[in-house]
Write an enzyme that holds these catalytic residues in place. Structure first.
Site, PDB file in Angstrom:
ATOM      1  N   ALA A  10       4.278  -7.016  -2.708  1.00 11.54           N
ATOM      2  CA  ALA A  10       5.576  -7.269  -3.351  1.00 11.54           C
ATOM      3  C   ALA A  10       6.552  -7.769  -2.303  1.00 11.54           C
ATOM      4  O   ALA A  10       6.487  -7.368  -1.144  1.00 11.54           O
ATOM      5  CB  ALA A  10       6.106  -6.000  -4.011  1.00 11.54           C
TER       6      ALA A  10
ATOM      7  N   ALA B  18      10.740  -8.461  -2.030  1.00  8.14           N
ATOM      8  CA  ALA B  18      12.058  -8.361  -2.665  1.00  8.14           C
ATOM      9  C   ALA B  18      13.118  -8.871  -1.699  1.00  8.14           C
ATOM     10  O   ALA B  18      12.807  -9.487  -0.678  1.00  8.14           O
ATOM     11  CB  ALA B  18      12.321  -6.925  -3.082  1.00  8.14           C
TER      12      ALA B  18
ATOM     13  N   ASP C 277      17.832   3.558  -8.981  1.00  9.78           N
ATOM     14  CA  ASP C 277      17.243   2.242  -9.255  1.00  9.78           C
ATOM     15  C   ASP C 277      15.962   2.440 -10.077  1.00  9.78           C
ATOM     16  O   ASP C 277      14.898   1.918  -9.731  1.00  9.78           O
ATOM     17  CB  ASP C 277      16.954   1.534  -7.933  1.00  9.78           C
ATOM     18  CG  ASP C 277      16.838   0.023  -8.095  1.00  9.78           C
ATOM     19  OD1 ASP C 277      17.271  -0.500  -9.138  1.00  9.78           O
ATOM     20  OD2 ASP C 277      16.319  -0.645  -7.185  1.00  9.78           O
TER      21      ASP C 277
ATOM     22  N   ALA D  66      13.133  -6.251   1.662  1.00  8.19           N
ATOM     23  CA  ALA D  66      11.887  -5.929   2.358  1.00  8.19           C
ATOM     24  C   ALA D  66      10.696  -6.419   1.549  1.00  8.19           C
ATOM     25  O   ALA D  66      10.840  -6.865   0.404  1.00  8.19           O
ATOM     26  CB  ALA D  66      11.784  -4.422   2.579  1.00  8.19           C
ATOM     27  N   GLN D  67       9.520  -6.348   2.162  1.00  4.21           N
ATOM     28  CA  GLN D  67       8.293  -6.604   1.427  1.00  4.21           C
ATOM     29  C   GLN D  67       7.284  -5.511   1.759  1.00  4.21           C
ATOM     30  O   GLN D  67       7.405  -4.810   2.766  1.00  4.21           O
ATOM     31  CB  GLN D  67       7.715  -7.986   1.730  1.00  4.21           C
ATOM     32  CG  GLN D  67       7.180  -8.225   3.108  1.00  4.21           C
ATOM     33  CD  GLN D  67       6.747  -9.685   3.285  1.00  4.21           C
ATOM     34  OE1 GLN D  67       7.346 -10.606   2.729  1.00  4.21           O
ATOM     35  NE2 GLN D  67       5.707  -9.912   4.068  1.00  4.21           N
ATOM     36  N   VAL D  68       6.299  -5.366   0.883  1.00  6.03           N
ATOM     37  CA  VAL D  68       5.349  -4.256   0.973  1.00  6.03           C
ATOM     38  C   VAL D  68       3.938  -4.797   1.144  1.00  6.03           C
ATOM     39  O   VAL D  68       3.522  -5.726   0.436  1.00  6.03           O
ATOM     40  CB  VAL D  68       5.429  -3.374  -0.291  1.00  6.03           C
ATOM     41  CG1 VAL D  68       4.371  -2.276  -0.244  1.00  6.03           C
ATOM     42  CG2 VAL D  68       6.822  -2.767  -0.415  1.00  6.03           C
TER      43      VAL D  68
ATOM     44  N   LYS E 228       6.250  -0.635   3.986  1.00  7.83           N
ATOM     45  CA  LYS E 228       7.447  -1.401   3.657  1.00  7.83           C
ATOM     46  C   LYS E 228       8.084  -1.903   4.947  1.00  7.83           C
ATOM     47  O   LYS E 228       8.319  -1.124   5.870  1.00  7.83           O
ATOM     48  CB  LYS E 228       8.432  -0.528   2.874  1.00  7.83           C
ATOM     49  CG  LYS E 228       9.653  -1.264   2.347  1.00  7.83           C
ATOM     50  CD  LYS E 228      10.480  -0.348   1.442  1.00  7.83           C
ATOM     51  CE  LYS E 228      11.656  -1.086   0.817  1.00  7.83           C
ATOM     52  NZ  LYS E 228      12.412  -0.220  -0.123  1.00  7.83           N
TER      53      LYS E 228
END
Length: 537
Positions: free
Chosen positions: A136, A138, A308, A141-143, A173
């Site tokens: 993922a 965003a 969230d 950050a990214q995972v 992350k």
């Protein structure tokens, strides 16, 4: 001057991007704009080269697309605005509420460099397997999924110190490179614009725009340190340690630093994949009730909630547990605020509008010079159209949105601590209804809210508060006695010192009198001696 020039240049870029998406319409809603913004509104569309396709899109959709193009800071701004129906209107709120911060991923080599710098070790020594493609990506950050190897104790009769090798699946992350500087630049612009709005648009002062930007800045600062997110996940997990229906990933603290966070990988189905959940045999009605119950426990019981809770951050494991991820945005509420929310909602849902109004006045949210009866009437105008509908159609989220819309009439200042709660409640209700369209938020919430109110607002609770206050006084009593004794001792010492000082003063006065006698007597004797010597000579 430099600040104004830098922010003006950045504003021109922002304006051009908004113009490309035909999203400058919001400026038309302000009656008095500085001349510079009036000219900008008229001229900028002429320079919006390469305009994107915006025909047929609603205003909110065009604005959401423009904010995506402007990057992470503006995506966060859009998310913050998505709870401000009183500021931008309900239609825009709904469109911005769908804003998703998806951006292209950054290269694997950048991810490797960040991990090795933050954890001070080669990637291969930290993970036995690390997927190059992110799972993922965003705005912040990214995972990446990975696997770690650990040695855990496995004692036997022959070898009590024996260990065995265990492999665990994890999610890593990683913050985007340069994200801190990007946010810092744009937050300076947001503060500047908020100050301009409050200066030239007096009617916006009650909205406390500067305070909203401060809240956004605080949230971003926490999100920029993944150790804080890890701590939030750990605290939430502790709060639900006895809740079998809800889980939080376990944090791998040895592989977590400021810009890298490692947690156990969630194996499950995203809650937005309704068909897959049904195929896997999950009870969607039960899941919808779990979403609401877990949310209310976080808000009312703990005063610490996941702010969230959209579909992308909730998963269902094979055993039916609801698991949350992404703890960058968390909310906290004092006990006083929780009492206000519970009493206010209960008053609305029982149609006790005067009590609903009184709660707002007692909390100080409505200025005391306003009419309680008029505010109760306004509350009725909100509640009746909603609560008068069939019970399955009552929306708590809609009630809150409309309540915030009357703030201007009654000069209510924005309450930042409630905005995050409102946004989360709207999101949680939306998630629950996507699983079960017939669910009624209040029917699902009533047992939890009623139980909490009995424990915290009933006679037993008040008695407990009195006992608690009494115990607090008793606990302080030894210290009070000790302090009183110390004060008495100090007063006695001062009294002794005062007596001693009076004695010294008397001795000094006597010495001065004696000295005068000696001086006068010595003078007389000296004069007599001088006269005698003169006669003899």
């Amino acid at each position: 001057m430099i600040r104004t020039i830098n922010n003006s240049l950045r504003l021109l870029y922002v304006a051009r991007t908004l113009a490309r998406h035909d999203a400058l319409f919001f400026l038309d809603r302000f009656p008095r704009l500085p001349i510079a913004l009036v000219l900008l509104r008229k001229v900028m569309p002429l320079f919006a080269f390469g305009a994107s396709r915006s025909q047929g899109l609603r205003e909110g959709e065009r604005l959401a697309n423009a904010l995506r193009d402007l990057g992470p800071s503006f995506i966060k701004l859009g998310q913050a605005l998505s709870v401000r129906a009183d500021l931008i209107g309900e239609e825009l709120v709904q469109d911005l509420g769908n804003l998703r911060d998806r951006l292209p991923p950054f290269p694997f080599e950048v991810a490797r460099e960040t991990i090795e710098y933050e954890l001070q070790a080669p990637l291969e020594s930290l993970f036995v397997d690390f997927e190059r493609e992110p799972a993922a990506a965003a705005s912040i950050a990214q995972v990446h999924f990975a696997k770690v190897r650990e040695l855990v104790p496995a004692p036997t009769e022959d070898d009590p110190d024996a260990v065995e090798e265990v492999f665990r699946d994890v999610a890593v992350k990683i913050l985007r490179p340069g994200i801190e500087l990007a946010f810092e630049r744009d937050l300076r612009l947001f503060f500047w614009l908020a100050e301009l709005a409050e200066r030239y648009q007096p009617q916006t002062r009650r909205l406390r725009l500067t305070k909203i930007v401060e809240t956004l800045a605080d949230s971003v600062e926490l999100e920029m340190d993944l150790r804080m997110e890890a701590a939030a996940a750990s605290e939430l997990a502790e709060n639900f340690i006895d809740e079998p229906a809800f889980g939080v990933p376990e944090i791998d603290w040895q592989r977590t630093a400021k810009r890298v966070m490692t947690q156990s990988r969630v194996i499950g189905i995203s809650i937005d994949k309704k068909a897959d959940l049904i195929a896997a045999g999950h009870d969607l009605e039960a899941l919808s009730h779990i979403v609401i119950r877990v949310f209310l426990h976080q808000v009312l019981r703990d005063g610490f909630f996941h702010a969230d809770m959209h579909h992308g951050n909730l998963f269902v494991t094979p055993d039916g547990r609801l698991v949350a991820v992404d703890f960058g945005i968390m909310g906290r509420m004092s006990r006083e605020t929780r009492l206000f929310m519970a009493e206010m909602l209960h008053a609305f849902l029982t149609r006790d509008y005067r009590r609903a109004a009184d709660v707002h006045f007692r909390a100080g949210y409505v200025p005391p010079h306003k009419s309680l009866d008029s505010f109760a009437q306004a509350c009725r105008s909100i509640g009746e159209p909603i609560l008068g509908r069939p019970v399955s159609e009552i929306s708590i989220a809609r009630l809150l949105v409309q309540l915030f819309q009357i703030t201007e009439t009654f000069e209510m200042e924005t309450q930042p601590q409630l905005l995050l709660l409102q946004k989360t409640m709207v999101t949680a209700e939306g998630v629950a209804q996507s699983l079960n369209p017939d669910i009624n938020f209040w029917e699902a919430a009533e047992p939890t809210v009623a139980h909490w109110m009995r424990e915290n607002m009933g006679i037993e609770a008040h008695a407990a508060e009195v006992v608690k206050d009494g115990l607090a006084v008793l606990q302080k009593f030894p210290a009070i006695v000790t302090k009183a004794d110390t004060l008495l001792s100090e007063m006695e010492a001062r009294e002794r010192n005062r007596d001693h000082l009076d004695e010294l003063r008397e001795k000094l006065a006597q010495w001065r009198r004696d000295r005068a006698v000696y001086v006068v007597g010595g003078g007389i004797l000296g004069a007599a001696a001088a006269s005698l010597i003169a006669l003899l000579v």
